[in-house]
Design an enzyme around this catalytic site. Structure first.
Site, PDB file in Angstrom:
ATOM      1  N   TYR A   1       0.812  -1.226   0.000  1.00 21.46           N
ATOM      2  CA  TYR A   1       0.000   0.000   0.000  1.00 21.46           C
ATOM      3  C   TYR A   1       0.844   1.274   0.000  1.00 21.46           C
ATOM      4  O   TYR A   1       0.615   2.190  -0.792  1.00 21.46           O
ATOM      5  CB  TYR A   1      -0.942   0.001   1.217  1.00 21.46           C
ATOM      6  CG  TYR A   1      -1.771   1.249   1.322  1.00 21.46           C
ATOM      7  CD1 TYR A   1      -2.965   1.363   0.632  1.00 21.46           C
ATOM      8  CD2 TYR A   1      -1.337   2.331   2.083  1.00 21.46           C
ATOM      9  CE1 TYR A   1      -3.711   2.515   0.705  1.00 21.46           C
ATOM     10  CE2 TYR A   1      -2.085   3.499   2.160  1.00 21.46           C
ATOM     11  CZ  TYR A   1      -3.267   3.575   1.479  1.00 21.46           C
ATOM     12  OH  TYR A   1      -4.000   4.724   1.540  1.00 21.46           O
TER      13      TYR A   1
ATOM     14  N   ASP B   1      -8.510  -3.286  -1.018  1.00 17.69           N
ATOM     15  CA  ASP B   1      -9.700  -2.501  -1.369  1.00 17.69           C
ATOM     16  C   ASP B   1      -9.328  -1.231  -2.117  1.00 17.69           C
ATOM     17  O   ASP B   1     -10.060  -0.775  -2.990  1.00 17.69           O
ATOM     18  CB  ASP B   1     -10.473  -2.141  -0.104  1.00 17.69           C
ATOM     19  CG  ASP B   1      -9.575  -1.501   0.945  1.00 17.69           C
ATOM     20  OD1 ASP B   1      -8.702  -2.213   1.467  1.00 17.69           O
ATOM     21  OD2 ASP B   1      -9.736  -0.307   1.216  1.00 17.69           O
TER      22      ASP B   1
ATOM     23  N   LYS C   1     -11.230  -9.151   5.781  1.00 20.31           N
ATOM     24  CA  LYS C   1     -11.795  -7.829   6.047  1.00 20.31           C
ATOM     25  C   LYS C   1     -12.447  -7.290   4.776  1.00 20.31           C
ATOM     26  O   LYS C   1     -11.775  -7.080   3.758  1.00 20.31           O
ATOM     27  CB  LYS C   1     -10.706  -6.875   6.497  1.00 20.31           C
ATOM     28  CG  LYS C   1     -11.275  -5.532   6.928  1.00 20.31           C
ATOM     29  CD  LYS C   1     -10.146  -4.600   7.240  1.00 20.31           C
ATOM     30  CE  LYS C   1     -10.644  -3.286   7.789  1.00 20.31           C
ATOM     31  NZ  LYS C   1      -9.578  -2.295   7.773  1.00 20.31           N
TER      32      LYS C   1
END
Lengths: 246, 539
Positions: free
Chosen positions: B278, B313, B385
């Site tokens: 990320y 995500d 998640k």
């Protein structure tokens, strides 16, 4: 059925002039009849009549969430409204390219960044990346534009330095984070800096973000501002038309 | 003991995802490629350390606090050695040598160095037996503190109980830790199982961890040890009252990944956002820096029984959620492989994915269920998640509330472990107290009604849903194959993830990466490895 009187417009529920308004809010008051009464009194102080608490919920820790319906007796004269709107028409990509090739002999240079501490590139990327947003191609896909995206967390100083190095015609600033109005102070500081550097008039300054509008942008000293849901072609169309008019 | 590290939430009766007929050899091949990719990264970076890792060593030795001008002592010491080109052997050697020489405690020595009374640079050189013994002892003490917090969590969960899956996860983001505490306590009363404290914007790019309580952050509070402790206490109090252990989540990401993991471990945080890629993609942090740092942060999280949350995500906020679905799958497999290398067990793998398809696209819900079921079946037992819609939230809060309800339905139907609840005001403001309540109420309503549905329904063999899941897996395999051939770092420079390209020598924080000398010594690494082996988390 009565006609709407544009000089005296009230909120509408299901009958003209019924003035129906809904509100929901929380109060730092423990759940109970006192919380409901506090909500009703607050609504009356807002100038609302006959407030009815439809729902109250105990949030705990001394807080209550309320949904209230009330009647607003107030009216607005819609014949006297003054709003600042973008005055350039919305063109499609082909029309923008055609206008640019007719008016300019070189590419318009667009420098974009998300400034300050803000680390959210989603907005600037949606406008600049080839892929664009909602099926509308981003500025990088335009032949008439040369685009450079500096990404996130760019200082105002660096942005102006880069604008000079890139020989930018347009500076595009995205601001997503708005806590304590940091977007406003940050944007205003950019314009101050540009003025101090004597480059304010050489460049077109445009900002965008979910809590920005054209009107706010003008107040902050920008040439234009775009809010949530803006398509890249709206931005491209504005840039080309505004520069063509110069 | 292995496999029960995080004491993750139980599944209620009937909860689970409908079976999905995936091609087993394809799944095995994808996992094998991901392991190969992770092993290659590890081999390339084995000889490197970073300033953040060295600061973490000091923090595990017990060094805390900052100088009068706010520079953390750990930073001051490591920066001094780095500037003098004396860091290649690790910070532990000169620090422990100076401890032996001065007879001070770790904290007193750090203060003395910062005050200029002791010069660590004069202690750099060969490691004596005494220094080695002192270092090993300090490292053991650090590991013991973390292990004690892990046992404390297990005891509290055993005594209080906890929510069932999907755990309801909400954020607080007022920018003032004291307001956050109120918001968090209210959320717990409304049914939240996990409170994530959002960080102040910009912290990921700070090359130090600030000190003290935050009262004026932007979009969140700083991840500081003081803030961690304050929120931990508040959640323990309200959890004891409610008879339910409330988990605390923060971010071990950015330039201080391993330090924040250590602080979280010491303050008994339960979850940490911690993604191997990320920071590289979305914060333009140098990839060598992040890949080194993530490994150490994950080893600490493994030891602490923390659940890591990965950030796949985010890929779908920049790329199209249908076109890029396979990048999420490929990345979760790579994140899993890197995590397992660090000793994280199945119940610590909060691998991330999201519901981000345009809700007005025909079959949007069918595609979302296919994607969510695919991830569910790839990682059995992991507390996945699931992240809510953000990209197609419009400011129309009524529509947004419906989108979030559909998201909650897909989450419970496909057996997700951690449901990050969407807020109707997403993209408008950080959540108000009642935004969170309404989200929790909606989730409770949907979860209650649909809890046992997944195990009763069957996917049509050869139908659209099964075909979509198989297609995404096939595409992920092609991508993994390409990454395995060219190496992860080359792949990242080609923009395979989130359509963002990064170079191995670009980005922030490269100046904090250094090559380890042959004499490099980190007794905390040795102590953590021993503990992970003792716990059955590493072999």
């Amino acid at each position: 059925m009565r006609a709407v009187d544009p000089k005296h417009v009230r909120a509408y529920g299901d009958t003209l002039d019924d003035g129906q308004i809904m509100l929901s809010f929380s109060l730092p008051v423990p759940f109970g009849e006192e919380a409901k009464e506090a909500a009703r009194q607050l609504c009356r102080q807002m100038g609302l009549e006959a407030p009815q608490v439809y729902h109250a919920h105990d949030l705990g820790e001394g807080f209550t969430f309320l949904t209230v319906y009330a009647r607003s007796p107030h009216t607005v004269d819609t014949t006297q409204l003054r709003v600042t709107k973008m005055d350039t028409p919305h063109l499609g990509k082909d029309a923008i390219e055609a206008l640019a090739s007719e008016k300019f002999t070189r590419k318009i240079r667009v420098l974009g960044a998300c400034t300050g501490d803000d680390a959210h590139t989603v907005g600037i990327d949606a406008i600049l990346n080839v892929k664009g947003y909602h099926g509308d191609k981003g500025l990088e896909a335009y032949h008439c534009l040369a685009v450079r995206n500096l990404g996130a967390q760019v200082s105002n100083e660096r942005l102006l330095d880069e604008a000079r190095a890139f020989e930018a015609d347009v500076v595009l600033v995205s601001q997503i984070v708005t806590q304590k109005d940091c977007h406003r102070s940050n944007l205003a500081a950019l314009i101050d800096l540009a003025e101090a550097d004597g480059v304010r008039r050489d460049l077109l300054f445009v900002c965008g973000g979910p809590r920005l509008s054209h009107q706010v942008a003008l107040e902050l000293g920008f040439d234009a501002g775009f809010g949530a849901g803006t398509l890249p072609s709206q931005v491209a169309g504005f840039l080309v038309q505004r520069l063509a008019a110069r | 003991m292995a496999g029960l590290v995080a004491t993750f939430a139980p599944t209620p009766p009937g909860f689970g995802c409908p079976p999905l007929d995936l091609d087993a050899p394809t799944v095995a091949r994808a996992r094998q490629l991901a392991q190969h990719i992770a092993a290659d990264v590890q081999a390339r970076l084995a000889d490197q350390s970073t300033v953040a890792i060295e600061r973490t060593v000091l923090r595990l030795f017990g060094v805390t606090g900052a100088t009068a001008d706010g520079e953390p002592l750990a930073n001051r010491l490591v920066a001094q050695l780095h500037a003098a080109d004396l860091l290649a052997g690790g910070v532990a050697q000169p620090f422990c040598q100076a401890l032996v020489h001065t007879g001070l405690t770790a904290q007193a020595l750090a203060q003395a160095v910062a005050d200029g009374r002791v010069d660590l640079r004069t202690h750099a050189g060969a490691r004596t037996g005494q220094a080695q013994a002192v270092g090993a002892q300090l490292a053991q003490a650090g590991v013991a503190r973390i292990t004690a917090r892990r046992q404390e969590r297990q005891a509290l969960i055993g005594r209080l109980g906890q929510g069932v899956q999907p755990l309801k996860y909400v954020i607080v983001a007022s920018g003032n830790i004291h307001e956050d505490v109120i918001q968090a306590r209210v959320a717990a009363r409304q049914g939240a199982d996990v409170i994530a404290v959002i960080r102040s914007t910009g912290q990921s790019l700070l090359d130090y961890v600030p000190e003290g309580e935050t009262t004026e952050g932007f979009g969140g509070t700083f991840a500081t040890q003081a803030n961690f402790a304050l929120m931990r206490r508040a959640l323990d109090d309200v959890g004891a009252e409610l008879g339910r252990y409330i988990r605390l989540c923060n971010y071990a990401s950015g330039l201080c990944m391993p330090e924040i993991a250590a602080m979280g471990a010491l303050e008994r945080l339960d979850m940490m956002l911690n993604d191997a890629l990320y920071g590289i993609l979305f914060r333009d942090i140098n990839m060598q820096r992040t890949l080194c740092d993530q490994r150490v942060s994950r080893r600490i999280s493994a030891l602490a029984g923390l659940i890591i949350n990965t950030g796949e995500d985010n890929y779908l906020t920049t790329a199209d959620a249908v076109d890029a679905a396979h990048t999420v799958v490929a990345s979760t497999l790579i994140n899993e492989a890197l995590a397992r290398q660090a000793g994280l067990q199945t119940d610590q793998l909060g691998l991330g994915h999201a519901m981000e398809i345009d809700p007005l696209r025909p079959d949007a819900l069918l595609l979302e269920i296919a994607h969510a079921a695919l991830i569910r079946h790839l990682f059995p037992g992991a507390p996945l998640k699931y992240m809510p819609p953000t990209k197609h939230m419009t400011g129309n809060i009524w529509r947004g509330h419906v989108q979030d309800a559909l998201f909650n339905f897909v989450g419970v139907l496909t057996g997700q472990g951690i449901q990050l609840l969407g807020m109707m005001t997403e993209a408008m403001h950080t959540p108000h107290i009642h935004d969170r309540y309404l989200a929790l109420e909606s989730a409770q309503l949907v979860f209650t009604g649909a809890m046992g549905l997944g195990s009763e329904l069957r996917v049509e063999p050869g139908g659209k849903l099964e075909a979509r899941a198989r297609q995404v897996l096939d595409e992920a395999l092609v991508l993994l194959d390409e990454i395995a051939r060219e190496g992860l770092m080359t792949s990242l420079s080609r923009g395979h993830f989130a359509e963002i390209a990064r170079s191995p020598t670009g980005g922030r924080g490269l100046d904090g990466v250094f090559a380890k000398a042959a004499s490099y010594w980190d007794p905390t690494a040795d102590a953590i490895t021993q503990a992970l082996i003792a716990h059955g988390q590493l072999s």
